[in-house]
Design a protein around this motif. Structure first.
Motif, short mmCIF file in Angstrom:
data_model
loop_
_atom_site.label_atom_id
_atom_site.label_comp_id
_atom_site.label_asym_id
_atom_site.label_seq_id
_atom_site.Cartn_x
_atom_site.Cartn_y
_atom_site.Cartn_z
N ILE A 99 0.85 -1.19 0.00
CA ILE A 99 0.00 0.00 0.00
C ILE A 99 0.88 1.24 0.00
O ILE A 99 1.92 1.27 0.67
CB ILE A 99 -0.98 0.01 1.19
N SER A 100 0.49 2.22 -0.78
CA SER A 100 1.30 3.42 -0.89
C SER A 100 0.41 4.65 -0.95
O SER A 100 -0.73 4.61 -1.43
CB SER A 100 2.20 3.36 -2.12
N LEU A 101 0.95 5.75 -0.46
CA LEU A 101 0.32 7.06 -0.55
C LEU A 101 1.26 7.94 -1.36
O LEU A 101 2.45 8.04 -1.05
CB LEU A 101 0.11 7.66 0.85
N ARG A 102 0.72 8.55 -2.39
CA ARG A 102 1.56 9.41 -3.20
C ARG A 102 0.84 10.73 -3.49
O ARG A 102 -0.39 10.79 -3.49
CB ARG A 102 1.97 8.73 -4.50
N ARG A 103 1.66 11.73 -3.74
CA ARG A 103 1.14 13.04 -4.11
C ARG A 103 1.74 13.43 -5.46
O ARG A 103 2.94 13.28 -5.68
CB ARG A 103 1.51 14.08 -3.06
N ARG A 104 0.89 13.91 -6.35
CA ARG A 104 1.38 14.36 -7.65
C ARG A 104 0.71 15.69 -8.00
O ARG A 104 -0.39 15.98 -7.54
CB ARG A 104 1.12 13.32 -8.74
#
Length: 252
Positions: free
Chosen positions: A16-21
């Motif tokens: 599971i990952s949280l990313r911001r773009r």
């Protein structure tokens, strides 16, 4: 920076990952949660997660109590509401539930400690205040396991609630783990219903259109059940998208 991975962790059901773009067309920061290569949620599309809380709590009548909840299992009325959110994610459902002045306690059941940590660390600005609100309590647990056992509050086995708002799987037919499938049967939902007070509400988010078969399953267990289609603009396609929110209620 156009892209940043804020958090990543291997879990029993995948990474599971949280990313911001940064979206150059919309000129906004987009927060996304992925499970392996599967997108779970995006801050571009929060409408249905918000409506899960609004529609679920709207099905409960009565007003908040100024003195808190008295003992017992009285139907929702002259007391504060006790609410469970299953699946924390980006926090839209939980944050919206707290905006309802009737809510006296919010218990958030989340299986992955890292997701809870995202909120405690303040990584999600649109969910600000969720972790710090005195009504909020995080419980690290498998929602589906505790729903079939002694309940959601490990400190008070058998505790009953006014509403359970669930957003974990893509839909009752498209689950994240095979072990979840049994929950969406009459037997699984009856076990869930044991943790609701008279007049209590179960609300469920789904990425699929309304499913008549699942609506029939809800009708076997609950006295009243409806599927609400929630539409919202999709900036990626320039058109409109839709999710489903099921709201089912026990007799008062």
């Amino acid at each position: 920076m156009r892209f940043e991975e804020l958090a990543w962790r291997e879990t029993p059901i995948g990474a599971i990952s949280l990313r911001r773009r940064r979206d150059p067309a919309l000129q906004v920061d987009v927060y996304e949660v992925k499970l392996d290569d599967d997108f779970l949620m995006s801050s571009l599309f929060p409408v249905a997660e918000i409506e899960l809380a609004r529609l679920g709590l709207a099905a409960l009548d009565g007003n908040a109590s100024d003195e808190g909840r008295p003992a017992g299992n009285e139907p929702a009325g002259a007391r504060a509401l006790d609410v469970v959110v299953g699946g924390l994610g980006l926090g839209y459902t939980a944050r919206t539930a707290l905006d309802d002045r009737r809510v006296g306690s919010l218990l958030v059941v989340e299986a992955i400690e890292d997701v809870i940590d995202w909120h405690r660390r303040g990584l999600l600005p649109f969910a600000a205040g969720l972790a710090d609100d005195p009504r909020t309590r995080f419980v690290r647990a498998d929602f589906f396991a505790v729903a079939g056992a002694d309940g959601f509050d490990p400190d008070r086995p058998g505790r009953r609630f006014d509403a359970v708002l669930l957003d974990v799987d893509h839909s009752p037919r498209n689950v994240l783990h095979p072990s979840h499938a049994a929950f969406y049967t009459p037997e699984g939902l009856r076990r869930l219903a044991r943790h609701l007070r008279p007049g209590g509400v179960f609300a469920l988010w789904s990425d699929d259109p309304p499913d008549d078969d699942f609506a029939g399953v809800l009708a076997e267990v609950f006295d009243d059940a409806h599927a609400h289609v929630v539409t919202f603009p999709n900036p990626l396609t320039g058109g409109e998208s839709a999710n489903t929110v099921y709201v089912a209620r026990l007799a008062a």
